[in-house]
Design an enzyme around this catalytic site. Sequence first.
Site, PDB file in Angstrom:
ATOM      1  N   SER A 112       0.818  -1.210   0.000  1.00 45.05           N
ATOM      2  CA  SER A 112       0.000   0.000   0.000  1.00 45.05           C
ATOM      3  C   SER A 112       0.853   1.263   0.000  1.00 45.05           C
ATOM      4  O   SER A 112       2.019   1.252   0.388  1.00 45.05           O
ATOM      5  CB  SER A 112      -0.906   0.015   1.229  1.00 45.05           C
ATOM      6  OG  SER A 112      -1.650  -1.169   1.310  1.00 45.05           O
TER       7      SER A 112
HETATM    8  N1  SAH Z   1      -0.925  -5.014   3.739  1.00 48.22           N
HETATM    9  C1  SAH Z   1      -0.124  -5.373   2.585  1.00 48.22           C
HETATM   10  C2  SAH Z   1      -0.779  -5.007   1.260  1.00 48.22           C
HETATM   11  C3  SAH Z   1      -1.908  -5.871   0.996  1.00 48.22           C
HETATM   12  S1  SAH Z   1      -2.454  -6.093  -0.651  1.00 48.22           S
HETATM   13  C4  SAH Z   1       1.275  -4.804   2.664  1.00 48.22           C
HETATM   14  O1  SAH Z   1       1.586  -4.098   3.628  1.00 48.22           O
HETATM   15  O2  SAH Z   1       2.068  -5.114   1.778  1.00 48.22           O
HETATM   16  C5  SAH Z   1      -3.864  -7.053  -0.220  1.00 48.22           C
HETATM   17  C6  SAH Z   1      -3.557  -8.494   0.142  1.00 48.22           C
HETATM   18  O3  SAH Z   1      -4.783  -9.076   0.569  1.00 48.22           O
HETATM   19  C7  SAH Z   1      -3.057  -9.313  -1.026  1.00 48.22           C
HETATM   20  O4  SAH Z   1      -1.829  -9.908  -0.719  1.00 48.22           O
HETATM   21  C8  SAH Z   1      -4.165 -10.367  -1.207  1.00 48.22           C
HETATM   22  O5  SAH Z   1      -3.681 -11.630  -1.621  1.00 48.22           O
HETATM   23  C9  SAH Z   1      -4.766 -10.431   0.168  1.00 48.22           C
HETATM   24  N2  SAH Z   1      -6.138 -10.941   0.256  1.00 48.22           N
HETATM   25  C10 SAH Z   1      -7.161 -10.769  -0.617  1.00 48.22           C
HETATM   26  N3  SAH Z   1      -8.262 -11.391  -0.159  1.00 48.22           N
HETATM   27  C11 SAH Z   1      -7.946 -11.938   1.040  1.00 48.22           C
HETATM   28  C12 SAH Z   1      -8.670 -12.720   2.018  1.00 48.22           C
HETATM   29  N4  SAH Z   1      -9.948 -13.037   1.851  1.00 48.22           N
HETATM   30  N5  SAH Z   1      -8.001 -13.129   3.141  1.00 48.22           N
HETATM   31  C13 SAH Z   1      -6.687 -12.804   3.319  1.00 48.22           C
HETATM   32  N6  SAH Z   1      -5.965 -12.090   2.435  1.00 48.22           N
HETATM   33  C14 SAH Z   1      -6.581 -11.659   1.320  1.00 48.22           C
END
Ligand code: SAH
Length: 218
Positions: A63
């Site tokens: 992010s």
């Molecule tokens: N917080 C992260 C950025 C997240 S991007 C950082 O600091 O880098 C969003 C993430 O959510 C992705 O890796 C995606 O695979 C995950 N995601 C999507 N749906 C999800 C779910 N139902 N449960 C857990 N993770 C999920």
Amino acid sequence: MADTKAVESARHALVAEISREVADVRVLRAIGRVPRERFVPEEARGYAYENRPLPIGESQTISQPLIVALMTQALQLEGDETVLEVGTGSGYQAAVLSLLAQRVISVERIPRLAEGAERLLADLGYSNVEVRVSGDRVGWPDAGPYEAIIVTAASPESPAELLDQLAMGGRLVIPVGSRTLQELVRIVKTDKGAVRHNLGPCRFVPLLGSSGWPEPAS
Ligand code: SAH
């Protein structure tokens, strides 16, 4: 590994930029301590201290630092909380949270990302973070209820399962909206029900699964 002068001053400049919109000194200090360059792919390291999201593989992104700071500030952590993060991705947000809370449980649906983040967080000494691969359920009820929950993927609505995992008085911060544009929402669980505030527009990758958007066909 000691930071080079260039990395240190780039991180400092980023914190200064974020401080125009985020007042919480503890949050700013945490952002100033986490080496974001370690959480982005090698070829993107030169951009690690620009205030923007970056690709981390598997069609996912780390992010934008300002959004990380705004969401973290909205959780109002004091240091003794157990926090749940949904969407580990690179592990960067989990590292920031680990400096501000007692224990962080971070769940990720893509095993390769979960493994990479878990290894990196351990290497960097963030020992109060536990990364879990999540299945069908959203979140991680086993370690709850949580004083704070942060969802770093966009959902069409705030999932009821997550409110169930939140302690009374707890804060849930989640991007809610369409697949392409969302509103950052802060929900506080009170004995009179959930109290909801909008924090501003944002854009996240989708939360996938039964509580989010349908999984892509494989
Ligand atoms: N917080 C992260 C950025 C997240 S991007 C950082 O600091 O880098 C969003 C993430 O959510 C992705 O890796 C995606 O695979 C995950 N995601 C999507 N749906 C999800 C779910 N139902 N449960 C857990 N993770 C999920």
